[in-house]
Design an enzyme around this catalytic site. Structure first.
Site, PDB file in Angstrom:
ATOM      1  N   GLY A  38      41.036  14.512  26.109  1.00  0.00           N
ATOM      2  CA  GLY A  38      42.344  14.840  25.543  1.00  0.00           C
ATOM      3  C   GLY A  38      42.249  15.719  24.323  1.00  0.00           C
ATOM      4  N   HIS A  82      48.375  37.802  58.184  1.00  0.00           N
ATOM      5  CA  HIS A  82      47.281  37.289  58.988  1.00  0.00           C
ATOM      6  C   HIS A  82      46.061  38.174  58.887  1.00  0.00           C
ATOM      7  CE1 HIS A  82      45.653  34.760  62.098  1.00  0.00           C
ATOM      8  NE2 HIS A  82      45.288  35.826  62.777  1.00  0.00           N
ATOM      9  N   GLU A 104      49.217  32.157  54.493  1.00  0.00           N
ATOM     10  CA  GLU A 104      50.211  32.167  55.573  1.00  0.00           C
ATOM     11  C   GLU A 104      50.559  30.757  56.044  1.00  0.00           C
ATOM     12  OE1 GLU A 104      49.003  33.925  59.409  1.00  0.00           O
ATOM     13  OE2 GLU A 104      46.925  33.639  58.841  1.00  0.00           O
ATOM     14  N   CYS A 156      41.274  29.224  28.361  1.00  0.00           N
ATOM     15  CA  CYS A 156      41.469  29.901  29.644  1.00  0.00           C
ATOM     16  C   CYS A 156      40.450  30.985  29.928  1.00  0.00           C
ATOM     17  CB  CYS A 156      42.849  30.544  29.705  1.00  0.00           C
ATOM     18  SG  CYS A 156      44.148  29.617  28.906  1.00  0.00           S
ATOM     19  N   GLU A 193      37.051  20.973  35.472  1.00  0.00           N
ATOM     20  CA  GLU A 193      36.611  22.364  35.449  1.00  0.00           C
ATOM     21  C   GLU A 193      35.157  22.478  34.987  1.00  0.00           C
ATOM     22  OE1 GLU A 193      40.938  24.582  34.835  1.00  0.00           O
ATOM     23  OE2 GLU A 193      39.688  24.241  33.072  1.00  0.00           O
ATOM     24  N   LYS A 217      36.582  29.960  29.820  1.00  0.00           N
ATOM     25  CA  LYS A 217      36.458  29.001  30.921  1.00  0.00           C
ATOM     26  C   LYS A 217      36.435  29.729  32.260  1.00  0.00           C
ATOM     27  CE  LYS A 217      40.242  27.757  32.568  1.00  0.00           C
ATOM     28  NZ  LYS A 217      41.127  26.649  32.527  1.00  0.00           N
ATOM     29  N   TYR A 226      42.020  18.029  33.627  1.00  0.00           N
ATOM     30  CA  TYR A 226      41.619  19.313  34.199  1.00  0.00           C
ATOM     31  C   TYR A 226      40.393  19.898  33.503  1.00  0.00           C
ATOM     32  CZ  TYR A 226      43.738  22.150  30.464  1.00  0.00           C
ATOM     33  OH  TYR A 226      44.035  22.737  29.272  1.00  0.00           O
ATOM     34  N   ALA A 285      47.462  25.728  37.219  1.00  0.00           N
ATOM     35  CA  ALA A 285      46.271  25.666  38.059  1.00  0.00           C
ATOM     36  C   ALA A 285      45.152  24.916  37.369  1.00  0.00           C
ATOM     37  CB  ALA A 285      45.799  27.072  38.409  1.00  0.00           C
ATOM     38  N   CYS A 322      43.337  29.858  23.950  1.00  0.00           N
ATOM     39  CA  CYS A 322      43.311  30.499  25.271  1.00  0.00           C
ATOM     40  C   CYS A 322      42.227  31.556  25.345  1.00  0.00           C
ATOM     41  CB  CYS A 322      44.665  31.111  25.578  1.00  0.00           C
ATOM     42  SG  CYS A 322      44.663  32.222  26.986  1.00  0.00           S
TER      43      CYS A 322
END
Lengths: 496, 554
Positions: free
Chosen positions: A295, A470, A475, A76, A215, A79, A211, A374, A71
């Site tokens: 992978g 707003h 929203e 993470c 990315e 990246k 992912y 995400a 990570c």
């Protein structure tokens, strides 16, 4: 130490009486997210903890790692830093219609970013070491092996070997990128190297639709490289909601990435002009860099696990029960090495639960429901709960699908042609929101709060009763009034 | 009369071809002659509001009666004055529920006045939308700075062209006002351009033409207010600030509320020299104290100069055209612009409210009950003109609730609990629920979780940006009472949490949620240890204000 042991329902006394004089209460192999968390928390509960980790370097190998783990050093964090760097590419384009006059020549200095990234990773590596020492965890640099159910051996840099006994051993060695077996594969790189390239490649070929592939495609495209993304399926991001996969594909293409769906690479050839990547359609793509994002596999090979009888699955992942315990009662495993859900926050959760269970007198199972995550493509995708396909499969009754596709306000002036898409999947019978997904700017930040609501079984009515902020994109999630479609459940209804 | 175009729904509108005076007198005589039925309807309404379930039925009956055998031949079921967020929403929904609806609005202009407005209202034309577009534009200067830390370099410093921005902004506003007009048209709401004035409880005069309606909705919003000090004619308000012919070189912004801060951020980002004058020690009165401190610090770091505890006394224009602002502490000279963001006032003047007896409060807002009904039973009001919570989404909520109450036989009260809101300052703020000070006052024992960190982006950019997050938890029930954040993406982040807090979730529920890594938002689900626990030693006794503050400060 007054600790309650959990032995699958058996009284804890048996094991505690068996052996008394260990060097450590816990010895952890691997100081990544899961290992560090488990160590620190165990130490906080009063355990005497040792942890070992390979020497630090940005690119991992059998003998290279570093405190902080994937990570922090190779995942993470670096990246996301590169994603930030790459996002400016699009931002600068968008700025013009907002009145900004930019010089024709805008220079992107990859080396500078790389240096700053490395500085930051070094800093974090130091912070993690301090976290461990502040928690009273003893850190050993070297390669750890399991010698027996209560015995580990650490081979230090100079080759000397240390041997320690421990009441519990925790394996948290993570995983590493896997290369496909094609001719010329040695010409390709993995995400480790991609995060530390000497030069910014002008032409990139990426193999993979997961992912990581997506990315890196966004990162390089944002920095000005020509990107070819080659993947086997019709759409990237297998396992995600199909509609959202299509949105991501459209956005990648819209930003200028060349997509090659239903394509594989058959070989890489070194030429004068760079690397020639040959596809199974006979196409030849020229590249300065070929990235394999095909992978990751668990790091279990050199741990000597077979010798002590720790069971692995067919992918090489350590098999564990719901308390992260292996078939050897004193050996446990958390994080990517168990190949459950390979995410940092999940490894943290598993580490925390492990510490609570073993040293905190609190049996804790990690809870894998409604875990948000995400993809930091540009723009990003974020999801929590079920995809539409999963919902249809699992729901007892009809599934209501609410979608909103809109032009984000920023684009009205920038002129960027890129829609944000949001989606809620709702159980018609219970009104419970089963899944939420979003692809668009800030999606990961927006999804976190939605995840809290889903985790606690929020209903669509509760979403609707929340007033919007707003003007925001978020929203839209509380203003989806009319159902886009109703899908009949796949399962036959029974009256039983 | 153009009324004939929307004669598709419910009430008979045969009178629409008649000239206005006739219409008016006709209506009036009928109303008088049928006064018993009229008053019984009114009394029905009153009881209706007390017990919804019972009255839904009663009401339907009364409506059926009035629709078929109604003696009043109103032109419309609903006449709305003001086509901003609340008015458009209420009108559309009312029309969708089968009502015949007309709406009037002043002609479009970027600057509002007694004679100018525009379909879309404050939010679309002079508020949320243009403001956010300017925020987007001004944020780039910070992004350019950030980008340097990420390896981006510009041969020459990026320059901003104000006229390009304003032209593109205005083109977008034109597009949006067009969209709003279409929305009304597609919903079969008749749009009448002109100034609406109430003549009697069922009649509206629009530039000399009279229209009758069973219900009148007043949704005329509010306008900026500039205090009357010498030289105030030289000051601009937020309407003007959104549409200046050129960028201010040096601007004084008077006020410490959200509008002042948003404009300070906008002009600072566009490289104006920005001075903010606030009467108090801190900005954003009413917000959580820690947020007030934090946002002030962050904005000052970005180059905005705050003049605290300074009240404006006069504006003087010098020979060279520059302005100076005289305050209780001295005079600051050389401003190209002085902007007042000193509050807004409801637009209740000269629209006939007093003449029909609609009660207005001290600030000029229309007094309404929880169903948005004024003291005159057939006259209703939503949005900023009622000065409840002045936010677009709240006006939308009030508009929907009103349409349901009047035309769907579903008496609906807007729910003002846990309304989230944002300030688009730079950095922005998102918040929902109680401030620490409110929570201590209402619940006594609360746990405060805070996180003040340097976001990943700032560690690379080298800029002094920080993010502050705060959760306020009821010690007894573990319920999350309030959430506050100041930092990048705060408004977007807050929305999802608002759903959770509105649903009454506990700190335990937050903790049980796995983080999304690496994000700023994940901090909200990884706050393990309270920063402080506030305990009332004697909760049964009344708490004095000073006591609350002393505890809150610990």
């Amino acid at each position: 130490m007054a600790r309650k042991m959990l032995i699958d329902g058996e009284p804890a006394a048996a094991l505690e009486e068996e052996v008394t004089d260990f060097d450590f209460d816990l010895f952890v192999i691997g100081a990544g997210s899961g290992g560090v968390r488990a160590s620190r928390f165990s130490a906080n509960f009063g355990a005497k903890v040792g942890i070992c980790e390979l020497p630090y370097h940005p690119i991992s190998s059998e003998t290279i790692g570093g405190v902080g783990g994937t990570c922090v050093i190779r995942g993470c964090v670096p990246k996301k830093i590169l994603v930030y760097g790459a996002s400016f590419g699009g931002d600068l384009e968008d700025a013009r219609n907002y009145g900004w006059e930019l010089s024709e020549k805008i220079d992107f200095n990859w080396k500078k970013l790389l240096q700053k990234k490395t500085d930051e990773i070094n800093r974090l590596n130091g912070i993690y070491k301090r976290l461990l020492s502040n928690a009273g965890v003893k850190l050993f640099e070297g390669e750890g092996k399991v010698v027996g159910p209560h015995e580990v051996e650490v081979t230090q840099l100079d080759g000397t070997k240390l041997s320690y006994s421990a009441k519990h051993i925790l394996i948290a060695t993570g995983g590493r990128a896997h290369l496909p077996d094609i001719p010329g594969k040695e010409l390709g790189i993995t995400s480790d190297e991609a995060l530390s390239l000497e030069e910014l490649p002008k032409r990139v070929v990426i193999l993979g639709g997961g992912y990581i592939a997506v990315e890196f495609a966004s990162i390089w495209q944002g920095m000005g490289s020509t990107v070819n993304l080659v993947f086997r399926k019709e759409l990237p991001l297998r396992g995600f909601d199909d509609e959202m996969r299509a949105v991501v594909a459209r956005n990648l293409e819209g930003r200028g990435i060349n997509l090659h769906p239903r394509t594989n690479l058959t070989q890489l050839i070194k030429t004068e002009d760079g690397i020639k990547a040959v596809t199974d359609h006979g196409e030849e793509l020229m590249a300065d860099v070929v990235l394999f994002a095909t992978g990751r596999v668990p790091n279990t090979k050199r741990l000597n696990l077979e010798a002590v009888g720790v069971e692995l699955d067919s992918n090489g992942a350590i098999k564990v029960n719901e308390y992260s315990r292996t078939n050897i009662p004193s050996i446990w495993a958390v994080g990517d090495v168990t190949d459950r859900m390979n995410l940092t926050p999940v490894a943290l959760m598993e580490g925390t639960c492990f510490a609570k269970t073993v040293f905190g007198a609190q049996e804790s199972k990690p809870d894998y429901s409604n875990i948000p995550y995400a993809v930091f493509s540009i723009p990003p995708l974020s999801v929590v709960g079920l995809s539409e396909e999963q919902a249809i499969e699992q729901a007892n009754g009809d599934v209501l699908v609410f979608t909103s596709t809109f032009n984000p306000m920023k684009n009205t002036i920038s002129g960027r042609q890129e829609k944000t898409v949001m989606k809620l999947v709702v159980d018609a019978e219970t009104d419970k929101v089963l899944g939420a997904s979003m692809c668009g700017p800030d999606a990961p930040e927006i999804m976190q709060g939605i995840a809290v609501a889903l985790k606690c079984g929020a209903t669509k009515a509760q979403f609707d009763s929340t007033v919007g902020i707003h003007p925001s994109s978020a929203e839209e999630f509380v203003t989806m009034r009319s159902v886009t479609r109703t899908v009949a459940a796949a399962k036959p209804r029974t009256s039983l | 009369m153009a009324v004939a175009t929307s004669l598709t729904v419910t009430t008979p509108k045969k009178l629409s071809s008649l000239s206005s005076p006739t219409l008016h007198s006709l209506f009036f005589s009928k109303a008088l002659s049928f006064s018993p039925s009229s008053s019984s309807f009114l009394s029905l309404r009153k009881t209706l509001l007390l017990s919804p379930s019972h009255h839904t039925r009663t009401r339907r009956r009364s409506f059926t009666l009035s629709a078929s055998a109604n003696p009043h031949n109103y032109d419309f079921d609903l006449f709305t004055i003001g086509a901003g967020s609340g008015g458009v929403r209420a009108s559309r929904f009312a029309a969708n529920y089968g009502a015949s609806v007309a709406i009037c609005e002043l002609p479009f202009s970027t600057i509002s006045s007694d004679v100018t407005g525009g379909v879309g209202g404050t939010c679309v034309l002079r508020g949320c939308v243009p403001k956010k577009l300017l925020v987007y534009s001004s944020k780039y200067s910070h992004e350019f700075e950030e980008s340097n830390g990420f390896g981006w370099k510009y041969e020459s410093e990026p320059k901003h062209d104000w006229s390009t921005l304003i032209a593109n902004k205005n083109a977008e506003l034109q597009r949006l006002t067009g969209i709003y007009k279409n929305i009304l048209k597609n919903s079969n709401v008749q749009l009448i351009e002109g100034r609406g004035k109430i003549v009697d409880p069922h009649t509206v005069d629009v530039d000399g033409k009279l229209y009758t309606a069973r219900h009148i909705l007043v949704s005329v919003g509010g306008r900026p207010f500039i205090p009357d000090i010498p030289g105030s004619e030289h000051a601009i308000d937020s309407d003007a600030a959104l549409d200046l012919p050129s960028k201010p070189e040096k601007i004084a912004i008077v006020g410490g509320g959200y509008i002042a801060l948003e404009f300070a951020g906008i002009f600072n980002g566009l490289k104006s020299d920005v001075h903010v004058f606030i009467r108090q020690k801190k900005v954003l009165r009413g917000f959580d104290e820690e947020i007030r401190d934090f946002v002030g610090e962050q904005m000052a770091l970005r180059g905005i100069e705050f003049h605290t505890e300074e009240s404006p006394q006069a504006i003087v224009k010098s020979a060279d055209g520059s302005l100076s602002l005289k305050t209780n502490k001295g005079t600051v000279e050389g401003f190209s612009h002085i902007m007042f963001a000193t509050g807004r006032k409801p637009n209740t003047k000269n629209i006939g409210l007093e003449s029909v007896g609609v009660k207005i409060d001290k600030k000029g807002a229309i007094e309404v009950n929880e169903y948005s009904q004024s003291s005159v039973p057939s006259i209703w009001a939503v949005g900023d003109v009622t000065d409840r919570i002045n936010l677009t989404p709240v006006a939308l909520m009030e508009g929907v609730a009103l349409a349901k109450t009047l035309f769907l036989n579903e008496p609906t009260k807007p729910d003002y609990s846990y309304v989230p809101s944002a300030v688009f300052s730079q950095p922005p703020i998102g918040q929902v629920g109680l401030t620490e000070e409110q929570a201590v006052e209402q619940y006594g024992d609360v746990d405060i979780f805070t996180s003040n960190f340097r976001p990943l982006k700032a560690t690379l950019s080298g800029l002094p940006d920080r993010t502050f997050m705060k959760l306020i938890v009821c010690a007894k029930t573990n319920k999350v009472l309030g959430l506050h954040m100041c930092g990048e993406d705060s408004p977007e982040i807050t929305q999802g949490f608002a759903v959770a807090i509105k649903a009454g979730l506990t700190k335990g529920d937050f903790d049980a949620t796995v983080g999304i890594h690496p994000t700023a938002a994940e901090e909200f689900v990884t706050m393990r240890t309270p920063t402080r626990k506030i305990r009332k030693t004697n909760p049964s006794e009344g708490r004095s204000e000073s006591e609350v503050k002393a505890v809150a400060g610990t």
